[in-house]
Design a protein around this motif. Sequence first.
Motif, PDB file in Angstrom:
ATOM      1  N   ALA A  35      -3.839   8.048  -1.664  1.00 39.05           N
ATOM      2  CA  ALA A  35      -3.634   7.235  -0.469  1.00 39.05           C
ATOM      3  C   ALA A  35      -4.255   5.852  -0.615  1.00 39.05           C
ATOM      4  CB  ALA A  35      -4.210   7.934   0.755  1.00 39.05           C
ATOM      5  N   VAL A  36      -3.432   4.847  -0.329  1.00 41.22           N
ATOM      6  CA  VAL A  36      -3.860   3.456  -0.287  1.00 41.22           C
ATOM      7  C   VAL A  36      -3.411   2.905   1.055  1.00 41.22           C
ATOM      8  CG1 VAL A  36      -3.704   1.172  -1.358  1.00 41.22           C
ATOM      9  CG2 VAL A  36      -3.544   3.230  -2.792  1.00 41.22           C
ATOM     10  N   TYR A  37      -4.335   2.325   1.795  1.00 43.95           N
ATOM     11  CA  TYR A  37      -4.036   1.792   3.114  1.00 43.95           C
ATOM     12  C   TYR A  37      -4.265   0.282   3.128  1.00 43.95           C
ATOM     13  CZ  TYR A  37      -4.434   6.720   4.387  1.00 43.95           C
ATOM     14  OH  TYR A  37      -4.263   8.078   4.458  1.00 43.95           O
ATOM     15  N   TRP A  38      -3.934  -0.340   4.262  1.00 45.66           N
ATOM     16  CA  TRP A  38      -4.235  -1.740   4.484  1.00 45.66           C
ATOM     17  C   TRP A  38      -5.359  -1.807   5.512  1.00 45.66           C
ATOM     18  CZ3 TRP A  38      -3.800  -6.246   2.337  1.00 45.66           C
ATOM     19  CH2 TRP A  38      -4.115  -7.381   3.073  1.00 45.66           C
ATOM     20  N   SER A  39      -6.479  -2.405   5.126  1.00 49.01           N
ATOM     21  CA  SER A  39      -7.604  -2.560   6.037  1.00 49.01           C
ATOM     22  C   SER A  39      -7.413  -3.827   6.857  1.00 49.01           C
ATOM     23  CB  SER A  39      -8.923  -2.637   5.257  1.00 49.01           C
ATOM     24  OG  SER A  39      -9.985  -2.976   6.135  1.00 49.01           O
ATOM     25  N   ARG A  40      -7.177  -3.669   8.135  1.00 48.19           N
ATOM     26  CA  ARG A  40      -7.015  -4.835   9.006  1.00 48.19           C
ATOM     27  C   ARG A  40      -8.315  -5.599   9.137  1.00 48.19           C
ATOM     28  NH1 ARG A  40      -4.753  -2.690  14.417  1.00 48.19           N
ATOM     29  NH2 ARG A  40      -6.460  -1.253  14.033  1.00 48.19           N
ATOM     30  N   SER A  41      -9.448  -4.880   9.203  1.00 51.46           N
ATOM     31  CA  SER A  41     -10.733  -5.558   9.379  1.00 51.46           C
ATOM     32  C   SER A  41     -11.142  -6.353   8.143  1.00 51.46           C
ATOM     33  CB  SER A  41     -11.832  -4.551   9.742  1.00 51.46           C
ATOM     34  OG  SER A  41     -11.995  -3.598   8.707  1.00 51.46           O
ATOM     35  N   ARG A  42     -10.800  -5.850   6.969  1.00 52.36           N
ATOM     36  CA  ARG A  42     -11.153  -6.544   5.722  1.00 52.36           C
ATOM     37  C   ARG A  42     -10.032  -7.436   5.205  1.00 52.36           C
ATOM     38  NH1 ARG A  42     -12.961  -1.302   2.538  1.00 52.36           N
ATOM     39  NH2 ARG A  42     -12.439  -0.220   4.439  1.00 52.36           N
ATOM     40  N   GLY A  43      -8.823  -7.230   5.715  1.00 52.50           N
ATOM     41  CA  GLY A  43      -7.685  -8.018   5.289  1.00 52.50           C
ATOM     42  C   GLY A  43      -7.316  -7.798   3.828  1.00 52.50           C
ATOM     43  N   LYS A  44      -7.431  -6.531   3.390  1.00 53.61           N
ATOM     44  CA  LYS A  44      -7.094  -6.220   1.992  1.00 53.61           C
ATOM     45  C   LYS A  44      -6.737  -4.753   1.843  1.00 53.61           C
ATOM     46  CE  LYS A  44     -11.696  -5.096   0.247  1.00 53.61           C
ATOM     47  NZ  LYS A  44     -12.605  -5.262  -0.870  1.00 53.61           N
ATOM     48  N   LEU A  45      -6.211  -4.427   0.658  1.00 52.56           N
ATOM     49  CA  LEU A  45      -5.900  -3.029   0.360  1.00 52.56           C
ATOM     50  C   LEU A  45      -7.170  -2.207   0.391  1.00 52.56           C
ATOM     51  CD1 LEU A  45      -3.380  -3.402  -2.596  1.00 52.56           C
ATOM     52  CD2 LEU A  45      -2.860  -2.774  -0.226  1.00 52.56           C
ATOM     53  N   TRP A  46      -7.030  -0.963   0.859  1.00 53.49           N
ATOM     54  CA  TRP A  46      -8.154  -0.034   0.947  1.00 53.49           C
ATOM     55  C   TRP A  46      -7.723   1.258   0.282  1.00 53.49           C
ATOM     56  CZ3 TRP A  46      -8.399   3.099   5.992  1.00 53.49           C
ATOM     57  CH2 TRP A  46      -9.351   4.116   5.892  1.00 53.49           C
ATOM     58  N   ARG A  47      -8.274   1.514  -0.861  1.00 53.70           N
ATOM     59  CA  ARG A  47      -8.008   2.764  -1.569  1.00 53.70           C
ATOM     60  C   ARG A  47      -8.955   3.814  -0.999  1.00 53.70           C
ATOM     61  NH1 ARG A  47      -6.389  -1.304  -4.524  1.00 53.70           N
ATOM     62  NH2 ARG A  47      -4.658  -1.030  -5.989  1.00 53.70           N
ATOM     63  N   LYS A  48      -8.385   4.767  -0.264  1.00 55.19           N
ATOM     64  CA  LYS A  48      -9.214   5.787   0.399  1.00 55.19           C
ATOM     65  C   LYS A  48     -10.108   6.453  -0.631  1.00 55.19           C
ATOM     66  CE  LYS A  48     -10.453   8.610   3.718  1.00 55.19           C
ATOM     67  NZ  LYS A  48     -11.598   8.217   4.482  1.00 55.19           N
ATOM     68  N   GLY A  49     -11.409   6.448  -0.367  1.00 56.53           N
ATOM     69  CA  GLY A  49     -12.381   7.058  -1.260  1.00 56.53           C
ATOM     70  C   GLY A  49     -12.997   6.095  -2.244  1.00 56.53           C
ATOM     71  N   SER A 103       0.831  -1.216   0.000  1.00 58.09           N
ATOM     72  CA  SER A 103       0.000   0.000   0.000  1.00 58.09           C
ATOM     73  C   SER A 103       0.862   1.262   0.000  1.00 58.09           C
ATOM     74  CB  SER A 103      -0.983   0.003   1.170  1.00 58.09           C
ATOM     75  OG  SER A 103      -0.331   0.073   2.408  1.00 58.09           O
ATOM     76  N   LEU A 104       1.985   1.227   0.696  1.00 60.46           N
ATOM     77  CA  LEU A 104       2.888   2.373   0.699  1.00 60.46           C
ATOM     78  C   LEU A 104       3.491   2.585  -0.691  1.00 60.46           C
ATOM     79  CD1 LEU A 104       4.327   4.675   2.116  1.00 60.46           C
ATOM     80  CD2 LEU A 104       5.959   3.007   3.048  1.00 60.46           C
ATOM     81  N   ALA A 105       3.903   1.507  -1.330  1.00 61.78           N
ATOM     82  CA  ALA A 105       4.453   1.611  -2.684  1.00 61.78           C
ATOM     83  C   ALA A 105       3.396   2.125  -3.665  1.00 61.78           C
ATOM     84  CB  ALA A 105       4.977   0.256  -3.144  1.00 61.78           C
ATOM     85  N   LEU A 106       2.166   1.627  -3.549  1.00 56.02           N
ATOM     86  CA  LEU A 106       1.085   2.079  -4.436  1.00 56.02           C
ATOM     87  C   LEU A 106       0.755   3.550  -4.200  1.00 56.02           C
ATOM     88  CD1 LEU A 106      -1.295  -1.020  -4.303  1.00 56.02           C
ATOM     89  CD2 LEU A 106      -0.081  -0.151  -6.327  1.00 56.02           C
TER      90      LEU A 106
END
Length: 134
Positions: free
Chosen positions: A53-67, A43-46
């Motif tokens: 901003a791209v984060y890692w969603s711990r609750s979903r266990g996947k990448l989370w593209r903000k917005g 996510s940091l590289a992306l």
Amino acid sequence: MTSTDADQWLDSVAFNSDGLVPAIAQDAASGRILMMAWMNRESLALTAESGKAVYWSRSRGKLWRKGESSGHEQLVKNIQLDCDGDTIVLSVTQQGGIACHTGRESCFFRTLSDGQWNTTENVLKDPNQIYRKS
């Protein structure tokens, strides 16, 4: 940037035992802290590559593209790493002026006063009107 260069700067980040690093999103214009989320190496590289901003969603266990569901993307102006290498600060322009899933500008809308948390920021938009139903 070659993949070797990318690996070099990512290798400077001290990811925790879960492979994550805290990332603070700060409004580029006002300096206000908007939110804190987690990033993994991908996510940091992306984020660096896309400028969004791209984060890692711990609750979903996947990448989370903000917005991705709200439309409230974060356009990244600058990425900083702290002295210990274990915290990221993203300087962002928040699309739509809402960073929090509660419909507020910032996730930090409660202030401790006399031993109680008081809500100090109003909802700008009802979350039911923000998030697309899937």
